[in-house]
Design a protein around this motif. Structure first.
Motif, mmCIF file in Angstrom:
data_model
loop_
_atom_site.group_PDB
_atom_site.id
_atom_site.type_symbol
_atom_site.label_atom_id
_atom_site.label_comp_id
_atom_site.label_asym_id
_atom_site.label_seq_id
_atom_site.Cartn_x
_atom_site.Cartn_y
_atom_site.Cartn_z
ATOM 1 N N ALA A 272 -9.460 32.897 -19.054
ATOM 2 C CA ALA A 272 -8.244 33.425 -18.093
ATOM 3 C C ALA A 272 -7.770 32.292 -17.286
ATOM 4 O O ALA A 272 -6.801 32.475 -16.464
ATOM 5 C CB ALA A 272 -8.915 34.441 -17.242
ATOM 6 N N ASN A 273 -8.335 30.974 -17.138
ATOM 7 C CA ASN A 273 -8.127 30.274 -16.008
ATOM 8 C C ASN A 273 -7.860 28.718 -16.670
ATOM 9 O O ASN A 273 -8.826 27.944 -17.121
ATOM 10 C CB ASN A 273 -9.288 30.069 -15.261
ATOM 11 C CG ASN A 273 -8.740 29.123 -13.888
ATOM 12 O OD1 ASN A 273 -7.761 28.422 -14.059
ATOM 13 N ND2 ASN A 273 -9.455 29.338 -12.754
ATOM 14 N N PRO A 274 -6.547 28.492 -16.924
ATOM 15 C CA PRO A 274 -6.106 27.368 -17.517
ATOM 16 C C PRO A 274 -6.762 25.896 -16.598
ATOM 17 O O PRO A 274 -6.546 24.721 -17.452
ATOM 18 C CB PRO A 274 -4.723 27.177 -17.661
ATOM 19 C CG PRO A 274 -4.183 28.155 -16.547
ATOM 20 C CD PRO A 274 -5.414 29.083 -16.363
ATOM 21 N N LEU A 275 -7.284 26.022 -15.403
ATOM 22 C CA LEU A 275 -7.642 24.822 -14.912
ATOM 23 C C LEU A 275 -9.028 24.498 -14.996
ATOM 24 O O LEU A 275 -9.502 23.581 -14.610
ATOM 25 C CB LEU A 275 -7.203 25.252 -13.312
ATOM 26 C CG LEU A 275 -5.960 25.666 -12.863
ATOM 27 C CD1 LEU A 275 -6.335 25.960 -11.280
ATOM 28 C CD2 LEU A 275 -5.325 24.363 -12.953
ATOM 29 N N LEU A 276 -9.611 25.347 -15.701
ATOM 30 C CA LEU A 276 -11.180 25.238 -16.234
ATOM 31 C C LEU A 276 -11.226 25.163 -17.705
ATOM 32 O O LEU A 276 -10.764 25.872 -18.393
ATOM 33 C CB LEU A 276 -11.755 26.489 -15.717
ATOM 34 C CG LEU A 276 -11.696 26.788 -14.080
ATOM 35 C CD1 LEU A 276 -12.692 27.881 -13.862
ATOM 36 C CD2 LEU A 276 -12.125 25.454 -13.372
ATOM 37 N N SER A 277 -12.250 24.569 -17.929
ATOM 38 C CA SER A 277 -12.751 24.573 -19.863
ATOM 39 C C SER A 277 -14.282 24.459 -19.642
ATOM 40 O O SER A 277 -14.826 23.727 -18.935
ATOM 41 C CB SER A 277 -12.004 23.497 -20.522
ATOM 42 O OG SER A 277 -12.560 22.347 -20.122
ATOM 43 N N ASN A 278 -14.756 25.070 -20.932
ATOM 44 C CA ASN A 278 -16.301 25.018 -20.917
ATOM 45 C C ASN A 278 -16.539 23.570 -21.849
ATOM 46 O O ASN A 278 -15.779 23.175 -23.132
ATOM 47 C CB ASN A 278 -16.818 25.880 -21.849
ATOM 48 C CG ASN A 278 -18.051 25.865 -22.316
ATOM 49 O OD1 ASN A 278 -18.678 24.825 -22.095
ATOM 50 N ND2 ASN A 278 -18.760 26.745 -22.819
ATOM 51 N N GLY A 279 -17.178 22.585 -21.070
ATOM 52 C CA GLY A 279 -17.546 21.200 -21.913
ATOM 53 C C GLY A 279 -18.825 21.280 -22.622
ATOM 54 O O GLY A 279 -19.373 19.979 -22.978
ATOM 55 N N GLY A 280 -19.366 22.439 -22.956
ATOM 56 C CA GLY A 280 -20.734 22.455 -23.543
ATOM 57 C C GLY A 280 -21.669 22.290 -22.720
ATOM 58 O O GLY A 280 -22.457 23.123 -22.608
ATOM 59 N N ARG A 281 -21.958 21.227 -22.052
ATOM 60 C CA ARG A 281 -22.820 21.047 -20.969
ATOM 61 C C ARG A 281 -22.455 20.888 -19.594
ATOM 62 O O ARG A 281 -23.363 20.637 -18.594
ATOM 63 C CB ARG A 281 -23.807 19.697 -21.217
ATOM 64 C CG ARG A 281 -24.314 19.578 -22.895
ATOM 65 C CD ARG A 281 -25.162 18.401 -22.969
ATOM 66 N NE ARG A 281 -24.003 17.373 -23.035
ATOM 67 C CZ ARG A 281 -23.722 16.734 -24.122
ATOM 68 N NH1 ARG A 281 -24.052 16.871 -25.290
ATOM 69 N NH2 ARG A 281 -22.824 15.827 -23.945
ATOM 70 N N ILE A 282 -21.218 21.225 -19.372
ATOM 71 C CA ILE A 282 -20.665 21.174 -17.948
ATOM 72 C C ILE A 282 -19.471 21.805 -17.891
ATOM 73 O O ILE A 282 -18.586 22.003 -19.268
ATOM 74 C CB ILE A 282 -20.425 19.403 -17.850
ATOM 75 C CG1 ILE A 282 -20.143 18.898 -16.428
ATOM 76 C CG2 ILE A 282 -19.350 18.969 -18.809
ATOM 77 C CD1 ILE A 282 -20.105 17.736 -16.237
ATOM 78 N N MET A 283 -18.975 22.186 -16.780
ATOM 79 C CA MET A 283 -17.740 22.928 -16.457
ATOM 80 C C MET A 283 -16.765 21.842 -16.195
ATOM 81 O O MET A 283 -16.975 21.128 -15.306
ATOM 82 C CB MET A 283 -17.776 23.843 -15.398
ATOM 83 C CG MET A 283 -16.482 24.570 -15.259
ATOM 84 S SD MET A 283 -16.637 25.898 -14.120
ATOM 85 C CE MET A 283 -16.380 24.959 -12.493
ATOM 86 N N ASN A 284 -15.514 21.900 -16.799
ATOM 87 C CA ASN A 284 -14.549 20.923 -16.772
ATOM 88 C C ASN A 284 -13.559 21.523 -15.810
ATOM 89 O O ASN A 284 -13.081 22.660 -16.303
ATOM 90 C CB ASN A 284 -13.904 20.508 -17.927
ATOM 91 C CG ASN A 284 -14.778 19.603 -18.903
ATOM 92 O OD1 ASN A 284 -15.550 18.616 -18.266
ATOM 93 N ND2 ASN A 284 -14.763 19.816 -20.174
ATOM 94 N N ILE A 285 -13.217 20.595 -14.800
ATOM 95 C CA ILE A 285 -12.185 21.365 -13.846
ATOM 96 C C ILE A 285 -10.909 20.060 -14.014
ATOM 97 O O ILE A 285 -11.066 19.076 -13.919
ATOM 98 C CB ILE A 285 -12.419 21.277 -12.459
ATOM 99 C CG1 ILE A 285 -13.760 22.054 -12.469
ATOM 100 C CG2 ILE A 285 -11.595 21.658 -11.459
ATOM 101 C CD1 ILE A 285 -14.261 22.213 -10.885
ATOM 102 N N HIS A 286 -9.734 20.777 -14.487
ATOM 103 C CA HIS A 286 -8.576 19.801 -14.908
ATOM 104 C C HIS A 286 -7.633 19.549 -13.771
ATOM 105 O O HIS A 286 -6.779 18.672 -13.843
ATOM 106 C CB HIS A 286 -7.969 20.448 -16.155
ATOM 107 C CG HIS A 286 -8.905 20.816 -17.124
ATOM 108 N ND1 HIS A 286 -9.336 19.925 -17.893
ATOM 109 C CD2 HIS A 286 -9.273 21.984 -17.715
ATOM 110 C CE1 HIS A 286 -10.087 20.186 -18.980
ATOM 111 N NE2 HIS A 286 -10.089 21.826 -18.659
ATOM 112 N N ASP A 287 -7.669 20.410 -12.753
ATOM 113 C CA ASP A 287 -6.760 20.199 -11.488
ATOM 114 C C ASP A 287 -7.520 20.739 -10.345
ATOM 115 O O ASP A 287 -7.224 22.002 -9.828
ATOM 116 C CB ASP A 287 -5.269 20.957 -11.671
ATOM 117 C CG ASP A 287 -4.407 20.324 -10.778
ATOM 118 O OD1 ASP A 287 -4.942 19.997 -9.545
ATOM 119 O OD2 ASP A 287 -3.117 20.530 -10.882
#
Length: 153
Positions: free
Chosen positions: A26-41
């Protein structure tokens, strides 16, 4: 083969990330990096949210930022002595990047028996072999769901 890998805290974080898949979808600013949450902006996500995520998970990934710019901001939030590792990322147009990658693959001599393959939908044997190689070479292996591609929305 267990879905998650690592210490108790690492496997708990991996499972927590997987459990938050609806949030990532639901949030394009976030993604699942497998071992870490990625925050894109982080500016748009909100630095208070970045801090909350870092405190909750113990770490976050801030993707594609100028090192000096983001380092100053993070040190102001977490202190000058905070552990703030980074990786260099290189980007470019496919017409430039693909030939460069192909040249590396063509020009590098792999040890006997090694090969480079790409698997869009790896099977369990491929996932197991990848995790075993990562473990043997000191690279923290990603959880199975991530290697399978289940993290993609």
């Amino acid at each position: 083969m267990s879905e998650n890998v690592g210490t108790d805290s690492m496997t708990a974080l991996q499972q927590s990330l997987r459990n938050r898949s609806a949030e990532f979808a639901a949030n394009p600013l976030l993604s699942n990096g497998g071992r870490i949450m990625n925050i894109h902006d982080p500016d748009r996500y909100g630095w208070a949210n970045v801090r909350n995520a870092a405190e909750r998970d113990g770490l976050v990934g801030l993707t594609m930022f100028a090192h000096d710019t983001i380092l100053t901001r993070l040190q102001s939030m977490f202190g000058a002595d905070a552990d703030l590792p980074f990786w260099q990322a290189f980007t470019g147009e496919p017409d430039d990047v693909l030939p460069a990658c192909e040249a590396v693959l063509r020009d590098v001599t792999l040890p006997t028996g090694w090969r480079v393959e790409s698997h869009t939908n790896p099977n369990d044997d491929t996932i197991h072999a990848s995790r075993a190689l990562n473990t043997q070479t000191g690279v923290a292996p990603a959880p199975v769901f991530y290697l399978r591609g289940d993290h993609r929305c």
